[in-house]
Design an enzyme around this catalytic site. Sequence first.
Site, short mmCIF file in Angstrom:
data_model
loop_
_atom_site.label_atom_id
_atom_site.label_comp_id
_atom_site.label_asym_id
_atom_site.label_seq_id
_atom_site.Cartn_x
_atom_site.Cartn_y
_atom_site.Cartn_z
N ASP A 19 0.83 -1.21 0.00
CA ASP A 19 0.00 0.00 0.00
C ASP A 19 0.87 1.26 0.00
O ASP A 19 0.52 2.27 -0.62
CB ASP A 19 -0.93 0.02 1.22
CG ASP A 19 -2.15 -0.87 1.01
OD1 ASP A 19 -2.35 -1.33 -0.13
OD2 ASP A 19 -2.90 -1.10 1.98
N GLU A 27 -19.35 19.29 -11.88
CA GLU A 27 -17.99 18.75 -11.85
C GLU A 27 -17.95 17.42 -12.59
O GLU A 27 -18.95 16.72 -12.69
CB GLU A 27 -17.56 18.54 -10.40
CG GLU A 27 -17.42 19.82 -9.62
CD GLU A 27 -16.20 20.60 -10.09
OE1 GLU A 27 -15.15 20.49 -9.46
OE2 GLU A 27 -16.31 21.31 -11.10
#
Lengths: 467, 264
Positions: A242, A285
Amino acid sequence: MAAPVFKNPVIRWIDHRLPVFSYLHHEAYEYPTPKNLNYWWNFGSLAGVMLVVMIVTGLILAMQYTPHVDYAFNSVERIMRDVNWGWLLRYLHMNGASMFFIVVYIHIFRGLYFGSYKAPRELLWQIGVLIYLLMMATAFMGYVLPWGQMSFWGATVITNLFSAIPVIGDEIVTLLWGGFSVENPTLNRLFVLHFLLPFVILGAVVVHIIALHRFGSNNPLGIDTKGPQDTLPFHPYYTMKDMFGLGVFLLFYAFWVFWAPNALGDPVNYELANPLSTPEHIVPEWYYLPFYAILRSIPDKLLGVIAMGASIIILFFLPWLDRSPVRSGTFRPVFKWFFWILVFDCVILMFCGKYAPEAYWMPFSLEIVDADTFTARVAEVRGIAHDEALTAVGDMWGVNAAAGTFGIKIVRLGQLGTLYYFAYFLVVLPLLSIFERPRQVPLSISKPVLGGGQSVAHATAKSMEKA
Amino acid sequence: MSKGRILLGLTTIIVGLAAVAMVAANPVHHATVHSQSWSFTGFFGHFDHAQLRRGHQVYKDVCAGCHSMSLLAYRDLQDIGFTEDEVQALAAEVQVEDGPDDTGAMFERPGRASDRFKEPFPNEQAARAANNGAYPPDLSLIAKSRAGAGFLGYEGADYIHSLMVGYEEPPANVTLPEGMYYNHAFKGHQIAMPPPLSEDGVTYADGTQATLDQQAKDISAFLTWAAEGNLDERHRTGIKAVLFLVIFTLLAYAVKRRVWADVH
Ligand code: HEM
């Protein structure tokens, strides 16, 4: 699992009375994770990171921001100009919203492809959809705060949608506005809610993780882990993976923040809100565009709103619409195709949401032209008068096969896209559950060889039992 | 993970990003805007202070007669190389209203460095009355509110430049209403602003030849700075952030490889 023994006496003392450290050790350290996760599984933790980034930058912005129609715009400009590192905070927050959505969209499509919504993870999936809904609401309200032209007109258009609800619609709109139009009370309530909702999201994320840890992550093969040979402890294997993913992602994020901070936004929002002057195109958006396209593809307002709502609500029912016992798309030869078409379809819908519904997309010249220009081109190419061209184009699809003029009306394209979107969930998935013959699924993660003669149903029986 | 899968994944991401880019870049142009080369574009782009000072001169000598720039204070000009004394002198050229004094009366005083740029009109109505009913917009953010900000580039500056040099005779089939001018960069081509710039219309303090194109470039750069004064710092910070992140990412990758080396 044995409780860990902590060396540090303070930690031991606390843990004996309040076992937070044991809990963390169990859930974030030794937590057994399938060992075959690919990089698509990085996006969950990235979404978590983005939530933290948004909360931290948002809190500091809120210390400088003034939620009043007369001051909001200038207070944001003050943040940009006079507050130390204010420009960085604001650009991190503004572009952070886009990054958050990119990450979450990838996370969602990952789940769609690998069947992560199937038993026993239905609730986990549904909580995810809820988080997504909350994010949409939060980002919408945040976008209103700088009180630019698009803030104001976006708020007007979106709140007006609620008036389509029969009987109580108008009451709801008045409640949202706190008056008879979008004005100061509206800005105030949206600010309060924008401040609050991220913490609700945080709570939902905790529940999401609890549900996740009940059965653990799904994996690219879509089969259950059968024992320790199939898993790795979360730390250090996935913490490190990660971490690497985070680095790559932050580089991507940095590009936008430092070199194209306004590329994803609408320039018109750098003009102060003006209730007397409507912008030429009111465009939401980018992350709302597919839903905006669905809304506009239906001529009736109420039905449009219902379709838009349904396009998300439908995700709650997904676990029962797709009844194929095989989770992973890797083993579903037909599903795979429909899945990628869905991805493509969402891109097309996004595109349709961006442009005026009456405009034409001309795929060969890669242009979007308005209706007048399109008609003029048709007239020119065919050598006919403008009026004649108008009738020729009419309200049809706009497809005009005459040389040089091939265009599709944006609203029609959006209707096709909407049709496929719903068909995918309501028709394709249920039918595939019946007719598709999945490829053979491996017996276990650690032995990815195919079990000789094992039937698919057998290989996945265990997961079905749990349901 | 197979090569094919990685390729498919990458292709998806690229197609997705391209779509976002396409959507963001808004290819519908109603008017003609030509892109110029600017010192402030690109990864290492930064403002050219000499150019900004010339641009300021154009603003002060020409545009300030009609356009306000309400978000800027005189002291901001120190960021583009004016000295403190020069800024004070510039500010003192205007009279601003202040007060009330001890007797409760408003009074006029010379401007100070901390004052905002003086506005040419007391209110919008006065501005319209002086301009045939049209309103000259505030220029503080005009470079960001026009024509998109684009990727790395600054289409706002391109647009202002094109607007400044875009005046021409109207085509034969167009009759302009009274007080309107023909400009190919403006949406709809008819603009209420008379051509503000002319060859040698200003005399540059630094001796640069004031061609129309030169003035147009300088004012566009100046307005970009006005809208986005933090650009230099942003780019510099960005380079540092990226260097840090590259090292972080490489280290993380190395550690990840080490940790996973024993997994089969
Ligand atoms: C789920 C996480 C969040 C999302 C998706 C989000 C989204 C947004 C968006 C899209 C904007 C408009 C940016 C612009 O165009 O200027 C915005 C502005 C703002 N947000 Fe958030 N936000 C989040 C969390 C927060 C939190 C936790 C706070 C404060 C506690 C906050 C405070 C603000 C403030 C003060 C503004 C106005 C300043 C500005 O416009 O830059 N946000 N937000």
